[in-house]
Design an enzyme around this catalytic site. Sequence first.
Site, PDB file in Angstrom:
ATOM      1  N   CYS A  77      58.340  62.220  40.934  1.00  0.00           N
ATOM      2  CA  CYS A  77      58.215  61.358  39.940  1.00  0.00           C
ATOM      3  C   CYS A  77      59.463  60.518  40.742  1.00  0.00           C
ATOM      4  O   CYS A  77      60.193  60.732  41.437  1.00  0.00           O
ATOM      5  CB  CYS A  77      57.400  61.169  39.208  1.00  0.00           C
ATOM      6  N   HIS A 175      52.117  62.820  40.886  1.00  0.00           N
ATOM      7  CA  HIS A 175      52.243  63.571  39.889  1.00  0.00           C
ATOM      8  C   HIS A 175      51.262  64.626  40.761  1.00  0.00           C
ATOM      9  O   HIS A 175      50.650  65.048  39.669  1.00  0.00           O
ATOM     10  CB  HIS A 175      52.040  63.443  38.311  1.00  0.00           C
ATOM     11  N   GLU A 177      51.077  67.543  38.532  1.00  0.00           N
ATOM     12  CA  GLU A 177      50.443  68.065  37.262  1.00  0.00           C
ATOM     13  C   GLU A 177      49.094  67.778  37.234  1.00  0.00           C
ATOM     14  O   GLU A 177      48.012  68.129  36.616  1.00  0.00           O
ATOM     15  CB  GLU A 177      51.808  68.125  36.528  1.00  0.00           C
TER      16      GLU A 177
END
Lengths: 193, 251
Positions: A77, A175, A177
């Site tokens: 990001c 992202h 994650e």
Amino acid sequence: MKVAVIKYNAGNIHSVRLALQRLGVDPLVTNDHETIRSADKVIFPGVGEASSAMENIRANGIAELLPQLKQPVLGICLGLQLMCRYSEENDTECLGIFDTAVRRFPPQEKVPHMGWNTIDSLKGDLFSDIASGSYVYFVHSYYAELSEYTVATTSYILPFSAALQKDNFYAVQFHPEKSGMVGEQILRNFLEI
Amino acid sequence: MLAKRIIPCLDVRDGQTVKGVNFINIRQAGDPVELGAAYAEQGADELIFLDITASVEKRATFAWLVEKIARKLNIPFTVGGGIRNADDVARLLDAGADKITINTAAVRQPELVEKLAARFGSQCVVVAIDTKNTAKGDVVYIHGGRTPTEQKTRDWAREVVERGAGEIMLTSMDHDGTKNGFALGITCELAESLPIPVIASGGAGSKDHFVDVFKKGKADAALAASVFHFGEILIPNLKRYLRQFEIEVRV
């Protein structure tokens, strides 16, 4: 495997650590140069604003260290944006690992670009076993232009770089994650490079 | 293309989910962590956990729960319920929540929206608006929809955008719990006129209601609770159905 997650004044460090733990890796969250230099893999996360983040990593010397690293590095990001040459966000000179610019989305649609979108034209190790058209989670108002370093593209208002790669430097705008199974696979791919 | 999001909402009291749930392979039906993970696996795009714990003392339980959820979930999640100030927000974000949602506190002290946006970023500030269509038009309600205010819904929505909200979660008190469909008019008006995403909430009873809220209501995301919790609508089926109507969803 020793994985270092670079600690600085940015937002998503905790969730990156938790995602790595779900994959069985307990990373070191650190800004210690020696620890970062000796890690097998380095992750440069980030949610926040470009100029204050650059100021922060200049002050602690990470800005100088990062471009010199030889092991695989993954920017996430804001991490991706800071690895580019320049960001329009408060007219910020960035690290210049990728010689490309970061622009603000024109306001034709809602900005930030928030939610699940598809990645296409996938290239390289990071996207092994990832199908073109897979969905990943984005939250951002600025984007890296398409360039010779682009290894994944996404369209929102216009086509932009969802991921960049140059030598040992990898970066994703989305992202991983927070991107479900697809994101986990991308992180796993990075750990296996 | 950016996908429309499907968001199940889980009410949590004293660390346990409140509404009954018919899920297979769940060890503890009341465990928000297990449930959240099951929804993520089914294809939920995001989750919202609302703390409806009555007593202030037990709120610590919720932050602890948020930590457990963050460890387990690999999709974004929002938490809310009883947030009064920036320190409450810091505690929940530190525990691993991606976004927080505020409602009554924002109406009571609108500058809180600005404060949160400046300190944590707009992307994690979801302002929930409970709206009711009355003789005076669409007005904002607070205290879980019990107390009317003088605020017009559209004015309040514009104000929170200006103050830095990242998303609006719009719940129609007229539709909530009816299973007769979402409030398409006000949803469409806000979704089309505001520069931030609008999550429609209240009234989901059938798959067609979701088609309508995306096609006619122009919502960016749709939230529901009981139709998911009681297994009346399964998320994979819903998403396949939406795709038949050429609504972009993540599958």
